[in-house]
Design a protein around this motif. Structure first.
Motif, PDB file in Angstrom:
ATOM      1  N   HIS A   1     -46.120  70.593 -15.730  1.00 53.15           N
ATOM      2  CA  HIS A   1     -44.917  69.827 -16.095  1.00 53.15           C
ATOM      3  C   HIS A   1     -45.111  69.421 -17.548  1.00 53.15           C
ATOM      4  O   HIS A   1     -45.966  68.594 -17.860  1.00 53.15           O
TER       5      HIS A   1
ATOM      6  N   ALA B   1     -43.833  67.980 -21.188  1.00 54.43           N
ATOM      7  CA  ALA B   1     -42.887  67.131 -21.913  1.00 54.43           C
ATOM      8  C   ALA B   1     -42.830  67.585 -23.367  1.00 54.43           C
ATOM      9  O   ALA B   1     -43.866  67.768 -24.002  1.00 54.43           O
TER      10      ALA B   1
ATOM     11  N   SER C   1     -39.480  68.657 -19.443  1.00 56.46           N
ATOM     12  CA  SER C   1     -38.778  67.403 -19.711  1.00 56.46           C
ATOM     13  C   SER C   1     -38.829  67.165 -21.221  1.00 56.46           C
ATOM     14  O   SER C   1     -39.532  67.869 -21.947  1.00 56.46           O
TER      15      SER C   1
ATOM     16  N   VAL D   1     -38.786  63.886 -24.331  1.00 55.73           N
ATOM     17  CA  VAL D   1     -38.931  62.448 -24.555  1.00 55.73           C
ATOM     18  C   VAL D   1     -38.918  62.151 -26.055  1.00 55.73           C
ATOM     19  O   VAL D   1     -39.476  62.909 -26.850  1.00 55.73           O
TER      20      VAL D   1
ATOM     21  N   PRO E   1     -34.354  67.006 -18.195  1.00 55.87           N
ATOM     22  CA  PRO E   1     -34.424  65.538 -18.147  1.00 55.87           C
ATOM     23  C   PRO E   1     -34.903  64.981 -19.482  1.00 55.87           C
ATOM     24  O   PRO E   1     -35.835  65.515 -20.085  1.00 55.87           O
ATOM     25  N   TYR E   2     -34.258  63.895 -19.938  1.00 54.97           N
ATOM     26  CA  TYR E   2     -34.555  63.356 -21.266  1.00 54.97           C
ATOM     27  C   TYR E   2     -34.734  61.846 -21.179  1.00 54.97           C
ATOM     28  O   TYR E   2     -33.908  61.147 -20.603  1.00 54.97           O
ATOM     29  N   ARG E   3     -35.824  61.362 -21.770  1.00 57.62           N
ATOM     30  CA  ARG E   3     -36.114  59.928 -21.769  1.00 57.62           C
ATOM     31  C   ARG E   3     -36.255  59.424 -23.197  1.00 57.62           C
ATOM     32  O   ARG E   3     -36.895  60.068 -24.030  1.00 57.62           O
TER      33      ARG E   3
ATOM     34  N   ALA F   1     -45.592  57.415 -22.144  1.00 61.20           N
ATOM     35  CA  ALA F   1     -44.339  57.763 -21.477  1.00 61.20           C
ATOM     36  C   ALA F   1     -44.463  59.084 -20.726  1.00 61.20           C
ATOM     37  O   ALA F   1     -43.968  59.233 -19.599  1.00 61.20           O
TER      38      ALA F   1
ATOM     39  N   GLU G   1     -46.194  58.546 -17.504  1.00 64.02           N
ATOM     40  CA  GLU G   1     -45.302  57.856 -16.570  1.00 64.02           C
ATOM     41  C   GLU G   1     -44.288  58.820 -15.963  1.00 64.02           C
ATOM     42  O   GLU G   1     -43.840  58.639 -14.831  1.00 64.02           O
ATOM     43  N   MET G   2     -43.918  59.845 -16.722  1.00 66.27           N
ATOM     44  CA  MET G   2     -42.946  60.839 -16.249  1.00 66.27           C
ATOM     45  C   MET G   2     -43.575  61.871 -15.322  1.00 66.27           C
ATOM     46  O   MET G   2     -42.890  62.755 -14.803  1.00 66.27           O
TER      47      MET G   2
ATOM     48  N   CYS H   1     -45.903  64.113 -16.202  1.00 70.43           N
ATOM     49  CA  CYS H   1     -46.225  65.361 -16.888  1.00 70.43           C
ATOM     50  C   CYS H   1     -47.734  65.460 -17.114  1.00 70.43           C
ATOM     51  O   CYS H   1     -48.414  64.447 -17.300  1.00 70.43           O
TER      52      CYS H   1
END
Length: 244
Positions: free
Chosen positions: A25, A27, A57, A59, A83-85, A119, A122-123, A125
């Motif tokens: 995964h 990011a 993802s 970020v 997905p975007y943070r 971050a 936390e996601m 990844c």
């Protein structure tokens, strides 16, 4: 630069330095600039056909600049199904208002990477992709020689044991001029940096120096890049011959 060329060079880096494993995964660190958006397109395109399946993802660490509108990036990620943070921070306030740093780049990078990596974990990844291209690698080597007295540059893949996180740099074989061409051709929604020292850094000095050296000695830039690849730099992973 066409998307097919971008994907070819991205796969070359991913294969030669074994950057992606089944089930990863990843990011993508998005600054809003041309490099990180090109990387996002590269990994999104690679994901469609790469034999090892991985999740993607994105970020962004918002440094706290006023009027830093990330909605174009949000729209792009929604369009791509990624997905975007956005991570809010007060890094700008700390650097420029509290500490009043005259040379903030090093501390800013450290704080930004710390917030980004937290971050990313936390996601859920296990890897984070940075958008350093060929020119970044050459310029970093030159800066290291001039200001640190050592031959060094970014590694294509680095395991951060304290974070249990792997950093990868999938567009390391791509020239900055091709990134600019890709941005223009595909009309990437670049969000301009609000940093007050943007363009006035040691890295900008290195960029201009490399350009000058290459003009005076054609081919010097490519030779410097291959010197890095073949330099047996401590911490660099073994390079796997690219055969497909």
């Amino acid at each position: 630069m066409q998307l097919q060329r971008l994907l070819s060079f991205t796969r070359k880096a991913v294969d030669e330095y074994d950057m992606i494993q089944e089930g990863d995964h990843i990011a993508v660190g998005i600054s809003g600039g041309k490099d990180s958006l090109t990387l996002l397109y590269a990994l999104h395109g690679l994901k469609r056909f790469y034999p090892k399946h991985f999740e993607l993802s994105a970020v962004t660490v918002d440094l706290g600049f006023e009027n830093f509108d990330l909605s174009p990036i949000q729209d792009l990620c929604k369009e791509l199904g990624i997905p975007y943070r956005i991570v809010k921070s007060e890094i700008y306030h700390i650097l420029f208002d509290v500490r009043k740093e005259a040379n903030p780049c090093s501390l800013c990078a450290k704080m930004r990477k710390g917030a980004l990596n937290d971050a990313v974990k936390e996601m859920g990844c296990n890897k984070v992709a940075y958008a350093h291209h060929k020119d970044d690698i050459i310029e970093t080597m030159l800066l290291s020689l001039i200001f640190e007295g050592r031959f060094h540059s970014f590694s294509p893949k680095t395991y951060l044991d304290r974070m249990d996180l792997t950093v990868i740099r999938p567009i390391m074989f791509i020239d900055e001029k091709d990134v600019i061409g890709f941005k223009n051709k595909y009309d990437l929604p670049v969000v301009k940096s609000k940093c007050p020292v943007d363009g006035y850094t040691k890295r900008q000095y290195a960029k201009e120096l490399v350009k000058q050296l290459n003009e005076e000695h054609p081919g010097a830039r490519e030779r410097m890049f291959h010197a890095v690849l073949n330099g047996n730099i401590k911490g660099w992973p073994e390079r796997i011959p690219h055969i497909r």
